[in-house]
Design an enzyme around this catalytic site. Structure first.
Site, PDB file in Angstrom:
ATOM      1  N   CYS A 382      30.043  30.500  -1.206  1.00  0.00           N
ATOM      2  CA  CYS A 382      30.301  29.093  -0.889  1.00  0.00           C
ATOM      3  C   CYS A 382      30.534  28.936   0.615  1.00  0.00           C
ATOM      4  O   CYS A 382      29.590  28.987   1.385  1.00  0.00           O
ATOM      5  CB  CYS A 382      31.464  28.569  -1.718  1.00  0.00           C
ATOM      6  SG  CYS A 382      31.575  26.754  -1.755  1.00  0.00           S
ATOM      7  N   HIS A 508      29.542  29.873  -7.088  1.00  0.00           N
ATOM      8  CA  HIS A 508      30.686  30.769  -7.300  1.00  0.00           C
ATOM      9  C   HIS A 508      30.386  31.714  -8.466  1.00  0.00           C
ATOM     10  O   HIS A 508      30.764  31.448  -9.611  1.00  0.00           O
ATOM     11  CB  HIS A 508      31.947  29.953  -7.605  1.00  0.00           C
ATOM     12  CG  HIS A 508      32.511  29.243  -6.417  1.00  0.00           C
ATOM     13  ND1 HIS A 508      33.479  29.790  -5.612  1.00  0.00           N
ATOM     14  CD2 HIS A 508      32.216  28.027  -5.889  1.00  0.00           C
ATOM     15  CE1 HIS A 508      33.775  28.948  -4.645  1.00  0.00           C
ATOM     16  NE2 HIS A 508      33.019  27.871  -4.782  1.00  0.00           N
ATOM     17  N   GLU A 510      31.750  34.390  -9.305  1.00  0.00           N
ATOM     18  CA  GLU A 510      32.940  35.021  -9.898  1.00  0.00           C
ATOM     19  C   GLU A 510      33.371  34.364 -11.195  1.00  0.00           C
ATOM     20  O   GLU A 510      34.018  34.991 -12.037  1.00  0.00           O
ATOM     21  CB  GLU A 510      34.108  35.011  -8.892  1.00  0.00           C
ATOM     22  CG  GLU A 510      34.676  33.651  -8.539  1.00  0.00           C
ATOM     23  CD  GLU A 510      34.035  33.018  -7.319  1.00  0.00           C
ATOM     24  OE1 GLU A 510      34.701  32.204  -6.644  1.00  0.00           O
ATOM     25  OE2 GLU A 510      32.855  33.328  -7.041  1.00  0.00           O
TER      26      GLU A 510
END
Length: 547
Positions: A382, A508, A510
């Site tokens: 990001c 993102h 994750e």
């Protein structure tokens, strides 16, 4: 068959690990073949955590449908196969927003709107909604905060009513408490747990199972004492010991028979649990072949929960390579000095995560330049992708003063600018590009090789984008734009070919990583970091405790 409910509450103090406990119970029930769903009730008045400071609340976890939610939903998705949405996280603020909208519309037909029944009905309806459709056997509901908090009372009253309405055979109450060790007296104390259960009883809720958090073994006679004073059967007093790896928690609870107890109280027959994959994860965590050291250069490193999913995704990548992960948290502002390289020397990999605002940006740019020039594997997420583009524009393409409109509205080279559809939008809550969006990747690119595919879907949370007017200049300098949206509107991935690993992504990743299913980009980053590590590794004086 209608879904049954497990309600997870907490007492004594917050941050005992209710979210992990709830996720672990969900994991055990799934291992027995049950279909589960999970939700979190948060008592605060914010509509969602999207506008809350990371220092206050930790990370904001984003679901596929674009909901900004509590970080515990990340635990739920990592430990189970539950696919969560905005329906799985409800705050007091959202409840009151819904009620006031109905009242203004006249839905209550002139009645006085009150906490009981109107607020409690909204809470119960939300809990029932996640079980709608008949494809769920058990719903686990975590109540944020602790018993005794004024703001938690409507939620506790609602789940008390649900037991009355659904019956004891369809509901199970799990209460998490603390057994503190008093160093001065060299004793464990059960009184806080007793008082916490007494508080629950005062509002009409009798816990079925107690999860007692402790940092050491609890003697059997003390467990019997807790059972007697708290009106719980002895087998229902479970000791939630501190463990080095959170992925041992399901195994610890299973060893004490938590899943069997839950099934007994809910009158469910289920298969024996197969936890072999979780046992394999824990074995690798405690028996690594080596270690890998990753430096995370961020804005909120003083509070690690700000990067909860990020850290866990790195752990997953390390576990996939049978490595122990060492994370060094680097405050970005601390790199805004001439000798910043001395703070970065020896890292196997460098990661710059997401964030908002201009604080620490120059430190991030310095870290990125170091990784690019010293050929240290770099992963930008990001903001980490945006700053990578700015650094490349300044130091490779010669675009002096290149910047983002977020940090400098007068920059002569606006490499990053506000999302076009947000021009003129000043409200902060829920106005970003949120949720799952498709990305098409260039065949043969580093990203495509990691994924083993050329089309993916990833979750986003950003307000600024790459300005494609500068694409010719940056690509001429050697930066490759290897991922875009299918309509080519947004740039999603950038890479530097020939570098051991230099990749930035606007999304993102994750949020979609699991211990049993490590995210491809984190796996590839950790693998590259270990493969290219400097001999001798990181200097001993800056190595933190192992994660």
């Amino acid at each position: 068959m209608s879904a049954k409910y497990i309600f997870v509450t907490g007492g004594v103090v917050s941050s005992l690990g209710k979210g992990l406990a709830a996720a672990s119970i969900g994991c055990l029930l799934e291992a027995r073949g049950l279909r589960i769903n999970m939700m979190k009730f948060d008592p605060y008045l914010n509509v969602d955590p999207g506008t809350m400071s990371p220092f206050q609340h930790g990370e904001v976890f984003v679901t596929d449908d674009g909901a900004e939610t509590d970080l515990d939903l990340g635990h739920y998705e990592r430990f189970t196969h539950a696919h969560l949405s905005r329906d799985n996280n409800l705050t007091t603020g959202r409840i009151y927003e819904q009620i006031i909208t109905k009242e203004r519309r006249g839905d209550y037909l002139g009645k006085t709107v009150q906490v009981i029944p109107h607020v409690t009905n909204e809470i119960k309806n939300a809990a029932r909604k996640v079980a709608a459709g008949g494809d769920v056997d058990v719903v686990l509901v975590e109540i944020g905060g602790t018993v005794g908090d004024i703001e938690s009372l409507p939620f506790l009253e609602a789940i008390r009513q649900m037991r009355q309405e659904l019956g004891r055979e369809n509901t199970c109450f799990v209460h998490m408490t603390l057994i503190p060790w008093i160093a001065a007296a060299q004793e464990l104390k059960t009184k806080p747990t007793q008082h916490s259960v007494k508080e629950m009883l005062s509002i009409g809720i009798q816990p079925d199972i107690l999860l007692c958090r402790a940092d050491r073994e609890v003697p059997e006679d003390m467990r019997s004492k807790i059972a007697a004073f708290c009106n719980v059967e002895p087998a229902g007093v479970i000791i939630a010991r501190d463990v080095p790896s959170i992925y041992e928690v399901p195994l610890n609870l299973a060893q004490q028979g938590v899943d069997a107890l839950v099934l007994k109280y809910l009158h469910i027959d289920a298969n024996p649990a197969d936890l072999s994959k979780w046992q394999g994860i824990v074995h690798r965590a405690y028996n690594p072949k080596d270690e890998v050291v990753i430096g995370i250069v961020g804005k909120y490193v003083e509070y690690e929960d700000s990067y909860k999913s990020l850290k866990e995704a790195l752990v997953h990548g390390a576990l996939a390579e049978n490595l122990k992960l060492r994370v060094v948290w680097v405050e970005a502002e601390g790199l805004e000095v001439d000798d910043y390289a001395t703070q970065l020397n020896g890292f196997d990999g460098i990661l710059v995560p997401g964030g908002f605002g201009k604080r620490g940006i120059q430190g991030m740019l310095n870290a990125i330049r170091y990784a690019r020039e010293q050929r240290v594997p770099y992963f930008g997420i990001c903001l980490g992708m945006q700053t990578a583009c700015i650094e490349f524009a300044r130091n490779v393409c010669g675009l002096a003063g290149a910047n983002s409109g977020e940090f400098d509205s007068a920059t002569p080279h606006r490499i990053i600018y506000k999302l076009r559809e947000l021009t003129g939008v000043e409200e902060m809550g829920g106005t970003m590009r949120l949720g799952a969006w498709e990305c098409v990747m260039e065949p043969g690119s580093l990203a495509a090789q990691a994924y083993g595919a050329t089309t993916i879907s990833e979750r986003h949370r950003h307000r600024y984008e790459f300005n494609r007017e500068f694409e010719p200049a940056l690509t001429a300098g050697g930066l490759k734009l290897t991922g875009t949206t299918p309509d080519a509107t947004y740039v999603e991935i950038v890479e530097i070919p020939g570098h051991p690993f230099f990749l930035g992504c606007q999304f993102h990743p994750e949020f979609k990583s699991k211990p049993l299913e490590p995210h491809p980009l984190f796996h590839a980053f950790v693998k590259a970091s270990y493969a290219t590590r400097a001999p001798g590794g990181l200097a001993a004086e800056v190595v933190p405790p192992a994660v």
